[in-house]
Design an enzyme around this catalytic site. Structure first.
Site, mmCIF file in Angstrom:
data_model
loop_
_atom_site.group_PDB
_atom_site.id
_atom_site.type_symbol
_atom_site.label_atom_id
_atom_site.label_comp_id
_atom_site.label_asym_id
_atom_site.label_seq_id
_atom_site.Cartn_x
_atom_site.Cartn_y
_atom_site.Cartn_z
ATOM 1 N N GLU A 38 9.007 16.134 15.164
ATOM 2 C CA GLU A 38 9.520 15.860 13.824
ATOM 3 C C GLU A 38 8.842 16.812 12.835
ATOM 4 O OE1 GLU A 38 8.385 12.171 11.814
ATOM 5 O OE2 GLU A 38 10.479 11.937 11.235
ATOM 6 N N GLU A 82 8.560 1.074 11.329
ATOM 7 C CA GLU A 82 9.707 1.988 11.237
ATOM 8 C C GLU A 82 9.089 3.372 11.251
ATOM 9 O OE1 GLU A 82 12.798 1.031 11.179
ATOM 10 O OE2 GLU A 82 12.504 -1.105 10.826
ATOM 11 N N CYS A 93 13.553 10.309 7.445
ATOM 12 C CA CYS A 93 13.286 9.904 8.830
ATOM 13 C C CYS A 93 14.520 10.086 9.698
ATOM 14 C CB CYS A 93 12.811 8.464 8.865
ATOM 15 S SG CYS A 93 13.908 7.351 7.994
ATOM 16 N N LYS A 133 0.877 -1.179 0.000
ATOM 17 C CA LYS A 133 0.000 0.000 0.000
ATOM 18 C C LYS A 133 0.909 1.223 0.000
ATOM 19 C CE LYS A 133 -1.981 3.029 2.143
ATOM 20 N NZ LYS A 133 -1.762 4.461 1.769
HETATM 21 P P1 NAD Z 1 2.175 8.586 7.478
HETATM 22 O O1 NAD Z 1 2.282 7.852 8.757
HETATM 23 O O2 NAD Z 1 1.235 9.711 7.386
HETATM 24 O O3 NAD Z 1 1.756 7.589 6.308
HETATM 25 C C1 NAD Z 1 2.498 6.419 6.040
HETATM 26 C C2 NAD Z 1 1.590 5.416 5.358
HETATM 27 O O4 NAD Z 1 0.559 5.039 6.272
HETATM 28 C C3 NAD Z 1 0.874 5.958 4.115
HETATM 29 O O5 NAD Z 1 0.830 4.950 3.142
HETATM 30 C C4 NAD Z 1 -0.506 6.268 4.644
HETATM 31 O O6 NAD Z 1 -1.508 6.230 3.661
HETATM 32 C C5 NAD Z 1 -0.706 5.175 5.669
HETATM 33 N N1 NAD Z 1 -1.692 5.465 6.701
HETATM 34 C C6 NAD Z 1 -2.031 6.670 7.231
HETATM 35 N N2 NAD Z 1 -2.998 6.524 8.141
HETATM 36 C C7 NAD Z 1 -3.309 5.214 8.204
HETATM 37 C C8 NAD Z 1 -4.237 4.447 8.953
HETATM 38 N N3 NAD Z 1 -5.067 5.006 9.830
HETATM 39 N N4 NAD Z 1 -4.257 3.100 8.761
HETATM 40 C C9 NAD Z 1 -3.412 2.519 7.886
HETATM 41 N N5 NAD Z 1 -2.535 3.198 7.140
HETATM 42 C C10 NAD Z 1 -2.466 4.531 7.290
HETATM 43 O O7 NAD Z 1 3.668 9.009 7.117
HETATM 44 P P2 NAD Z 1 4.154 9.820 5.853
HETATM 45 O O8 NAD Z 1 3.733 11.242 6.015
HETATM 46 O O9 NAD Z 1 3.789 9.100 4.619
HETATM 47 O O10 NAD Z 1 5.739 9.710 6.004
HETATM 48 C C11 NAD Z 1 6.468 10.495 6.864
HETATM 49 C C12 NAD Z 1 6.784 9.747 8.130
HETATM 50 O O11 NAD Z 1 7.452 8.533 7.815
HETATM 51 C C13 NAD Z 1 7.737 10.486 9.031
HETATM 52 O O12 NAD Z 1 7.286 10.406 10.359
HETATM 53 C C14 NAD Z 1 9.059 9.744 8.867
HETATM 54 O O13 NAD Z 1 9.932 9.850 9.939
HETATM 55 C C15 NAD Z 1 8.586 8.365 8.674
HETATM 56 N N6 NAD Z 1 9.611 7.547 8.030
HETATM 57 C C16 NAD Z 1 10.279 6.629 8.790
HETATM 58 C C17 NAD Z 1 11.285 5.856 8.225
HETATM 59 C C18 NAD Z 1 11.996 4.813 9.036
HETATM 60 O O14 NAD Z 1 12.599 3.921 8.439
HETATM 61 N N7 NAD Z 1 11.966 4.851 10.350
HETATM 62 C C19 NAD Z 1 11.613 6.013 6.883
HETATM 63 C C20 NAD Z 1 10.918 6.963 6.128
HETATM 64 C C21 NAD Z 1 9.909 7.721 6.721
#
Ligand code: NAD
Length: 498
Positions: free
Chosen positions: A402, A268, A303, A192
């Site tokens: 963040e 993650e 991240c 997804k």
């Molecule tokens: P996000 O949490 O908003 O979304 C991530 C994914 O989750 C998307 O595909 C989104 O559609 C889905 N999602 C959102 N709400 C959901 C729900 N209620 N149920 C199921 N799925 C849901 O994050 P983002 O804005 O896409 O990415 C940024 C974040 O990702 C930052 O916090 C960053 O630190 C983190 N990140 C972490 C790593 C790591 O390896 N630790 C790597 C890259 C990004």
């Protein structure tokens, strides 16, 4: 792979490629059952790229059934590891053959500079897939130490159906860190992608099929988190849920797992990583350059961004002059221009969030010394100048939360003890760096840091050979390296009386 084509080249290529927005289920490109779509908008200029299928629980059910049937058929799950390896290697070759198109889709979709999409994202995707493919037939099971008349076998088995929910900042890389080990183990995968960056995932699924991955084994469901993402997280027939994204969503997914079938959840999540520079750093120029790229690369949408720069008092004035100069070399430009090193912020919501933090930094008393403004290298696009805040203290929002944009918070410290305290004063624990030429201090400090990745005298080192993941609220489990396979296998103990 390096590629230095021109702005004109990439602009012309955009007109030639197909932007596919349909879901990929059971080996076919399909619309959402509801026929709903959403607009895929490029942050480069706010222009419409294509319509994308907005999948929901109905599509999730169909994809999970297809994934389960494929798993049970054994066509992939029971294939000899060496055979799965061959197919995954063919998949990597096809990604390489389509490198330009994939890089361009990534840049158009989420705004990162084309030079990075091509040389970082595609390359890291290839490295991750090839390394993992190569490991497929090199993982052995264990024989336990037993009394003479018994045999204890510890074996790994594929878990079954894996759902992978990924973010938009490195869409292909984050996806590959999940699907590669999942497929290598023999699982079926439902990917997804983020609603903000679905295009490369859909292309990858088509290439996977072309490479020989059987129908149903690799599915892609574009759509929103609260619809199809939630449906996968609550599904009773998803065995494992792997996630990269924000800490808030990671917590929700753990709840969804508890409310449904207790599927394994590996997350993650976010970070607020400290980059700690001592006066005895071996090369302050290199440290300043690294401090700038740690927050400017990928528009700070990383991240592990080095968003908290901790500097020892005695060098702070001189060192910050170098950092300010280095940050000014990172300039927002047209992401399709290979000379650009700072692209567009992924969308308007994220841009507003970053600008909101810049305002908050000022109102809470931090000193803005570089950047701070919205800019428009391409009309209509989402751009912000890399920004530096000094005189920051640990309690300010810009030091604790963040931001996920190019905003650096600089905090001064007096000694090692205070530096470690500030570095660890965070709910996150993803990464950290320390700069010092004192060997004992480097080891002592690295040991004291509560972070999954620690870098000494560099920022952002590592390879597929090393695990990646967070302490505390930065997540659990590890991507990359052989440790990643733990997420995609159940471990069975079989005890035989001889
Ligand atoms: P996000 O949490 O908003 O979304 C991530 C994914 O989750 C998307 O595909 C989104 O559609 C889905 N999602 C959102 N709400 C959901 C729900 N209620 N149920 C199921 N799925 C849901 O994050 P983002 O804005 O896409 O990415 C940024 C974040 O990702 C930052 O916090 C960053 O630190 C983190 N990140 C972490 C790593 C790591 O390896 N630790 C790597 C890259 C990004």
């Amino acid at each position: 792979m390096t590629n230095v084509q021109s702005l004109e080249y990439w602009t012309a290529l955009k007109e030639q490629i197909t932007m596919e927005g349909r879901a990929f289920i059971n080996g076919q490109l399909v619309d959402a059952q509801s026929r709903d779509t959403f607009d895929c908008i490029s942050p480069i200029d706010n222009g419409l790229l294509c319509k994308v299928a907005s999948c929901d629980d109905v599509d999730a059910n169909i994809a999970v059934s297809a994934a389960r049937a494929a798993f049970n058929s054994g066509e992939w799950s029971n294939k000899a590891p060496a055979e799965r390896k061959k197919v995954l290697q063919a998949f990597a070759d096809l990604i390489e053959a389509n490198a330009e198109e994939l890089a361009l889709l990534e840049t158009l979709d989420m705004g990162k500079p084309i030079n990075d999409s091509f040389n970082v994202d595609v390359n890291a995707t290839l490295r991750a897939l090839r390394w993992t493919a190569e490991a497929t037939d090199k993982i052995y099971d264990e024989i336990a130490p037993t009394p003479h008349n018994e045999l204890g076998m510890v074996t790994r088995e594929a878990v079954g159906v894996v759902a992978a929910i990924v973010p938009w900042n490195f869409p292909m890389i984050m996806a590959t860190w999940k699907y590669a080990p999942a497929l290598a183990m023999g699982n079926s995968v439902i990917l997804k992608p983020s609603e903000k960056s679905p295009l490369t995932a859909i292309k990858l699924a088509q290439l996977a099929k072309e490479a020989g991955i059987p129908d149903g084994v690799f599915n892609v469901l574009p759509g929103f988190g609260h619809t199809v993402g939630k449906a996968l997280a609550l599904h009773m027939d998803v065995d494992t849920l792997v996630f990269t994204g924000s800490t808030g969503v990671a917590k929700q997914l753990m709840v969804f797992a508890g409310q449904s079938n207790m599927k394994r959840v590996w997350t993650e999540a976010g970070g607020k990583s400290p980059n700690v520079v001592f006066a005895d750093a071996p090369d302050l120029d290199a440290a300043a350059e690294a401090a700038a790229s740690a927050i400017c690369f990928n528009q700070g949408e990383v991240c592990t961004a080095g968003s908290r720069l901790l500097v020892e008092d005695s060098i702070a004035d001189a060192f910050m002059e170098k950092v300010r100069a280095a940050v000014k070399n990172w300039k927002p430009g047209n992401p399709l221009d290979p000379e650009t090193n700072v692209g567009a912020i992924v969308d308007e919501t994220q841009l507003e969030r970053v600008l909101g933090y810049i305002e908050k930094g000022q109102s809470q008393g931090a000193k803005l010394t570089v950047g701070g403004s919205k800019v428009a290298p391409v009309s209509g696009g989402m751009y912000v100048e890399p920004t530096v805040f000094e005189n920051v203290d640990s309690t300010m929002a810009i030091a604790e939360e963040e931001i996920f944009g190019p905003v650096l918070s600089v905090i001064r410290f007096k000694d090692e003890e205070q530096a470690l305290k500030i570095a660890n004063d965070s709910v996150y624990g993803l990464a950290a760096a320390v700069w010092t030429s004192n060997l004992s201090r480097a080891h002592r400090f690295a040991k004291g840091l509560k972070a999954g990745s620690v870098w000494v005298n560099q920022y952002d080192g590592g390879d597929m050979t090393a695990p990646f993941g967070g302490y505390k609220q930065s997540g659990n489990g590890r991507d990359k390296s052989l440790h990643a396979f733990d997420k995609y296998s159940e471990i069975k103990a079989t005890w035989i009386k001889l």
